[in-house]
Motif scaffolding. Structure first.
Motif, PDB file in Angstrom:
ATOM      1  N   GLN A   2      24.538  -0.048  10.910  1.00 33.25           N
ATOM      2  CA  GLN A   2      23.459  -0.856  11.751  1.00 33.25           C
ATOM      3  C   GLN A   2      21.944   0.252  12.120  1.00 33.25           C
ATOM      4  O   GLN A   2      22.252   1.096  12.507  1.00 33.25           O
ATOM      5  CB  GLN A   2      23.844  -0.680  12.902  1.00 33.25           C
ATOM      6  CG  GLN A   2      25.076  -2.364  13.318  1.00 33.25           C
ATOM      7  CD  GLN A   2      25.625  -1.967  14.589  1.00 33.25           C
ATOM      8  OE1 GLN A   2      25.761  -1.497  15.471  1.00 33.25           O
ATOM      9  NE2 GLN A   2      25.623  -3.647  15.590  1.00 33.25           N
ATOM     10  N   THR A   4      19.308   1.182  13.831  1.00 35.95           N
ATOM     11  CA  THR A   4      19.455   1.712  15.930  1.00 35.95           C
ATOM     12  C   THR A   4      17.317   1.911  16.054  1.00 35.95           C
ATOM     13  O   THR A   4      16.840   3.091  14.860  1.00 35.95           O
ATOM     14  CB  THR A   4      20.042   3.102  16.047  1.00 35.95           C
ATOM     15  OG1 THR A   4      21.432   2.471  16.128  1.00 35.95           O
ATOM     16  CG2 THR A   4      19.877   3.252  17.358  1.00 35.95           C
ATOM     17  N   CYS A  85      16.372  -4.868  14.659  1.00 32.03           N
ATOM     18  CA  CYS A  85      17.050  -3.924  14.273  1.00 32.03           C
ATOM     19  C   CYS A  85      18.226  -4.489  14.858  1.00 32.03           C
ATOM     20  O   CYS A  85      18.157  -5.127  15.382  1.00 32.03           O
ATOM     21  CB  CYS A  85      16.417  -2.583  14.999  1.00 32.03           C
ATOM     22  SG  CYS A  85      15.858  -3.203  17.080  1.00 32.03           S
ATOM     23  N   ARG A  87      20.429  -2.445  16.917  1.00 32.76           N
ATOM     24  CA  ARG A  87      20.975  -1.624  18.203  1.00 32.76           C
ATOM     25  C   ARG A  87      19.227  -1.361  18.896  1.00 32.76           C
ATOM     26  O   ARG A  87      18.141  -0.749  18.034  1.00 32.76           O
ATOM     27  CB  ARG A  87      21.672  -0.665  18.041  1.00 32.76           C
ATOM     28  CG  ARG A  87      22.155   0.394  20.128  1.00 32.76           C
ATOM     29  CD  ARG A  87      23.129   1.402  18.927  1.00 32.76           C
ATOM     30  NE  ARG A  87      24.509   0.908  18.494  1.00 32.76           N
ATOM     31  CZ  ARG A  87      24.944   0.930  17.564  1.00 32.76           C
ATOM     32  NH1 ARG A  87      24.075   1.404  16.531  1.00 32.76           N
ATOM     33  NH2 ARG A  87      25.944   0.521  16.774  1.00 32.76           N
ATOM     34  N   LEU A 153      18.438  10.441  15.791  1.00 30.06           N
ATOM     35  CA  LEU A 153      18.957   9.884  14.924  1.00 30.06           C
ATOM     36  C   LEU A 153      18.641   9.390  13.275  1.00 30.06           C
ATOM     37  O   LEU A 153      19.126   9.414  12.033  1.00 30.06           O
ATOM     38  CB  LEU A 153      18.330   8.860  16.067  1.00 30.06           C
ATOM     39  CG  LEU A 153      18.200   7.012  15.672  1.00 30.06           C
ATOM     40  CD1 LEU A 153      20.083   6.877  16.426  1.00 30.06           C
ATOM     41  CD2 LEU A 153      18.078   6.022  16.143  1.00 30.06           C
ATOM     42  N   ALA A 159      23.978   6.310  16.843  1.00 26.75           N
ATOM     43  CA  ALA A 159      23.642   6.411  18.104  1.00 26.75           C
ATOM     44  C   ALA A 159      24.898   6.723  19.553  1.00 26.75           C
ATOM     45  O   ALA A 159      24.018   7.414  20.366  1.00 26.75           O
ATOM     46  CB  ALA A 159      23.756   4.488  18.625  1.00 26.75           C
TER      47      ALA A 159
END
Length: 318
Positions: A2, A4, A85, A87, A153, A159
């Motif tokens: 994912q 972020t 994105c 998240r 990050l 996250a």
């Protein structure tokens, strides 16, 4: 995996160039002056004219910064964030100073629920995820927390790890010092809001003897920690304090953030700043000097100066 994204509101006093480098995006505030509205999006080239329009000599002209409402935050995220994105972590100005955190928290469910169609149309699958975090800081203090979160990050942290770091370490370590210049502006602003931070007596005493308070902010709470003979002396003491932190090796993150409600060159020309810059360079500490956001400056006045660092056990202010 994912993707972020780090979001910060427009009160975050991070240099625009650094925001672009770290991939941080801005959620705007709205500025109201009478029946006129403008957006505060941290447009650095526009800030000098905005200062002149809303701050300089405007003691009797009340302008205020207003956070977007829940539905407006939803609209902004749906238009500008959810399709780019999977998240987002929104790190907000201290909830003790603004309702943005509350509004953004209220916008989470609606944003997530409405994200499916927009994401599907953009070729993305699944619902968008949004986490809202109260940094407990404003201006340069908020900027340091956002910087550290973005660097974590970018370095591969999850996250969840970033959220935990902000909530358990960084928020507690963020200290900000503020030196106002225009006491009349701060007095009229405090009176308008029903606050007693600067009374008429304190204003008259400060004006008569050129006394400026040095205000400390930690976890959303503020208190005066010193008095200085003039704003220049206050700024000198604040920057000397930052040097003490650097030399003692107490910084949690190798960065010090500064902001000024005026041209940054005026700060760079000060001997105190030049001394701080030399110390920072010797210890591999990054100095982040940025123009103060209009949202923050509206509460403290033109030529106000702010400085922040992250430190779990800072030395006493002298």
């Amino acid at each position: 995996m994912q993707e972020t994204l780090i979001l910060a509101d427009a009160a975050c006093d991070m240099p625009r160039a650094l925001m672009a480098e770290l991939g941080v995006r801005t959620v705007p505030f709205r500025i109201r002056a009478g029946d006129r509205f403008v957006a505060d999006v941290r447009d650095e080239p526009a800030l000098p004219s905005l200062y002149a329009q809303y701050l300089v000599g405007k003691q009797d002209h009340y302008a205020e910064s207003i956070p977007l409402l829940e539905r407006e935050i939803e609209d902004h995220l749906l238009k500008h964030v959810v399709t780019s994105c999977d998240r987002a972590l929104l790190l907000t100005i201290a909830s003790s100073r603004s309702k943005l955190y509350a509004h953004a928290s209220g916008a989470v469910v609606g944003t997530v629920a409405k994200s499916f169609k927009a994401r599907k149309d953009a070729g993305r699958t699944g619902l968008f995820e949004l986490t809202v975090i109260d940094t407990g800081a404003i201006g340069p203090g908020q900027a340091l927390i956002v910087r550290e979160a973005a660097r974590m990050l970018g370095g591969g942290a999850s996250a969840q790890t970033v959220v935990q770091a902000v909530e358990t370490r960084l928020r507690d370590a963020a200290h900000m010092f503020l030196v106002p210049d225009e006491l009349l502006y701060m007095y009229t602003r405090a009176r308008h809001k029903g606050e007693n931070s600067i009374t008429w007596g304190r204003y008259m005493l400060g004006s008569a003897f050129n006394i400026r308070p040095v205000v400390h902010m930690h976890r959303g709470q503020t208190e005066p920690v010193a008095k200085a003979r003039g704003a220049d002396e206050g700024m000198r003491r604040v920057m000397a304090h930052a040097q003490q932190c650097i030399r003692s090796g107490r910084l949690l993150s190798p960065a010090v953030a500064l902001s000024y409600a005026g041209p940054p060159g005026a700060i760079q020309a000060l001997p105190a700043y030049q001394s701080l810059a030399r110390t920072a360079q010797q210890h591999d500490v990054e100095l982040m000097l940025a123009p103060m956001s209009l949202t923050v400056a509206l509460n403290v006045g033109a030529k106000a100066f702010g400085m922040s660092y992250l430190c779990e056990n800072p030395p006493a202010f002298e």
